[in-house]
Design a protein around this motif. Structure first.
Motif, PDB file in Angstrom:
ATOM      1  N   PHE A 181      63.137  82.400  56.177  1.00  0.00           N
ATOM      2  CA  PHE A 181      62.780  82.658  57.757  1.00  0.00           C
ATOM      3  C   PHE A 181      62.205  81.346  58.103  1.00  0.00           C
ATOM      4  N   SER A 182      61.179  81.020  57.450  1.00  0.00           N
ATOM      5  CA  SER A 182      60.595  79.754  57.869  1.00  0.00           C
ATOM      6  C   SER A 182      61.344  78.440  58.006  1.00  0.00           C
ATOM      7  N   SER A 183      62.168  78.073  57.046  1.00  0.00           N
ATOM      8  CA  SER A 183      63.323  77.156  57.408  1.00  0.00           C
ATOM      9  C   SER A 183      64.022  76.976  58.681  1.00  0.00           C
ATOM     10  N   LYS A 184      64.520  78.093  58.888  1.00  0.00           N
ATOM     11  CA  LYS A 184      65.230  78.407  60.230  1.00  0.00           C
ATOM     12  C   LYS A 184      64.418  78.350  61.425  1.00  0.00           C
ATOM     13  N   LEU A 185      63.211  78.865  61.264  1.00  0.00           N
ATOM     14  CA  LEU A 185      62.381  78.991  62.473  1.00  0.00           C
ATOM     15  C   LEU A 185      61.795  77.455  62.712  1.00  0.00           C
ATOM     16  N   LEU A 186      61.671  76.726  61.368  1.00  0.00           N
ATOM     17  CA  LEU A 186      60.980  75.264  61.823  1.00  0.00           C
ATOM     18  C   LEU A 186      62.337  74.478  62.357  1.00  0.00           C
ATOM     19  N   LYS A 187      63.386  74.602  61.871  1.00  0.00           N
ATOM     20  CA  LYS A 187      64.545  73.922  62.623  1.00  0.00           C
ATOM     21  C   LYS A 187      64.737  74.249  63.894  1.00  0.00           C
ATOM     22  N   MET A 188      64.617  75.592  64.407  1.00  0.00           N
ATOM     23  CA  MET A 188      64.612  75.985  65.885  1.00  0.00           C
ATOM     24  C   MET A 188      63.579  75.400  66.605  1.00  0.00           C
ATOM     25  N   LEU A 189      62.432  75.338  65.833  1.00  0.00           N
ATOM     26  CA  LEU A 189      61.133  74.867  66.735  1.00  0.00           C
ATOM     27  C   LEU A 189      61.425  73.167  67.004  1.00  0.00           C
ATOM     28  N   SER A 190      61.952  72.705  65.898  1.00  0.00           N
ATOM     29  CA  SER A 190      62.184  71.090  66.001  1.00  0.00           C
ATOM     30  C   SER A 190      63.101  70.865  67.167  1.00  0.00           C
ATOM     31  N   LYS A 191      64.062  71.682  67.048  1.00  0.00           N
ATOM     32  CA  LYS A 191      65.292  71.625  68.080  1.00  0.00           C
ATOM     33  C   LYS A 191      64.545  71.718  69.530  1.00  0.00           C
ATOM     34  N   LEU A 192      63.670  72.905  69.562  1.00  0.00           N
ATOM     35  CA  LEU A 192      63.217  73.116  70.920  1.00  0.00           C
ATOM     36  C   LEU A 192      62.284  71.967  71.349  1.00  0.00           C
ATOM     37  N   ARG A 193      61.462  71.552  70.518  1.00  0.00           N
ATOM     38  CA  ARG A 193      60.525  70.391  70.411  1.00  0.00           C
ATOM     39  C   ARG A 193      61.304  69.239  71.072  1.00  0.00           C
ATOM     40  N   GLY A 194      62.295  68.723  70.507  1.00  0.00           N
ATOM     41  CA  GLY A 194      63.084  67.761  71.119  1.00  0.00           C
ATOM     42  C   GLY A 194      63.633  67.852  72.331  1.00  0.00           C
ATOM     43  N   GLU A 195      64.123  69.170  72.884  1.00  0.00           N
ATOM     44  CA  GLU A 195      64.521  69.353  74.054  1.00  0.00           C
ATOM     45  C   GLU A 195      63.539  69.091  75.193  1.00  0.00           C
ATOM     46  N   LEU A 196      62.332  69.669  74.779  1.00  0.00           N
ATOM     47  CA  LEU A 196      61.161  69.837  75.585  1.00  0.00           C
ATOM     48  C   LEU A 196      60.804  68.012  75.758  1.00  0.00           C
ATOM     49  N   LEU A 197      60.628  67.398  74.781  1.00  0.00           N
ATOM     50  CA  LEU A 197      60.392  66.137  74.893  1.00  0.00           C
ATOM     51  C   LEU A 197      61.572  65.306  75.877  1.00  0.00           C
ATOM     52  N   LYS A 198      62.895  65.764  75.478  1.00  0.00           N
ATOM     53  CA  LYS A 198      63.852  64.938  76.376  1.00  0.00           C
ATOM     54  C   LYS A 198      63.846  65.270  77.811  1.00  0.00           C
ATOM     55  N   ARG A 199      63.219  66.455  78.141  1.00  0.00           N
ATOM     56  CA  ARG A 199      63.129  67.006  79.416  1.00  0.00           C
ATOM     57  C   ARG A 199      61.965  66.216  80.063  1.00  0.00           C
ATOM     58  N   ALA A 200      60.878  66.112  79.339  1.00  0.00           N
ATOM     59  CA  ALA A 200      59.688  65.405  79.787  1.00  0.00           C
ATOM     60  C   ALA A 200      59.955  63.917  79.967  1.00  0.00           C
ATOM     61  N   LEU A 201      60.683  63.289  79.194  1.00  0.00           N
ATOM     62  CA  LEU A 201      61.128  61.923  79.598  1.00  0.00           C
ATOM     63  C   LEU A 201      62.033  61.665  80.630  1.00  0.00           C
ATOM     64  N   LEU A 202      62.733  62.648  80.762  1.00  0.00           N
ATOM     65  CA  LEU A 202      63.757  62.540  82.091  1.00  0.00           C
ATOM     66  C   LEU A 202      62.870  62.754  83.367  1.00  0.00           C
ATOM     67  N   ALA A 203      62.159  63.705  83.235  1.00  0.00           N
ATOM     68  CA  ALA A 203      61.274  64.078  84.448  1.00  0.00           C
ATOM     69  C   ALA A 203      60.359  62.736  84.932  1.00  0.00           C
ATOM     70  N   GLU A 204      59.706  61.977  83.448  1.00  0.00           N
ATOM     71  CA  GLU A 204      59.062  60.929  83.806  1.00  0.00           C
ATOM     72  C   GLU A 204      60.062  59.738  84.705  1.00  0.00           C
ATOM     73  N   ARG A 205      61.178  59.448  84.131  1.00  0.00           N
ATOM     74  CA  ARG A 205      61.867  58.605  84.818  1.00  0.00           C
ATOM     75  C   ARG A 205      62.380  58.977  86.290  1.00  0.00           C
TER      76      ARG A 205
END
Length: 102
Positions: free
Chosen positions: A19-43
């Protein structure tokens, strides 16, 4: 999902390995999306949106990457700078107003 994850992390709960490996993959993907959104908002010059996205990453309870730390510092600096600038504009206006109690 993010609320239960942050509660689980803050309480130090251990998850089963499958369960934790799946959860960590989902968290990593979510963090990546949030970071992309933040950088887009900055631009786009949307500093409040950038700060909100980075705040969600920070609230996850996981250590920030260097890119996330740098983006958070930029967002904080920009948002604080704009708020102080607004305050400097309002302060002289409020000083020039007559006191309504007199």
């Amino acid at each position: 999902l993010s609320l239960s994850l942050s509660i689980g992390i803050s309480l130090g709960l251990s998850l089963p390995p499958f369960f934790s490996s799946k959860l960590l993959k989902m968290l990593s993907k979510l963090r990546g999306e949030l970071l992309k959104r933040a950088l887009l908002a900055e631009r786009a010059g949307r500093d409040e949106d950038m700060a909100a996205s980075l705040h969600m990453i920070w609230k996850s309870g996981v250590d920030l990457s260097s890119e996330e730390k740098e983006a958070t510092l930029r967002a904080f600096h920009t948002v604080v700078k704009h708020r102080l600038k607004s305050l400097r504009k309002v302060k002289p206006i409020s000083k020039n107003r007559p006191d309504p109690e007199n």
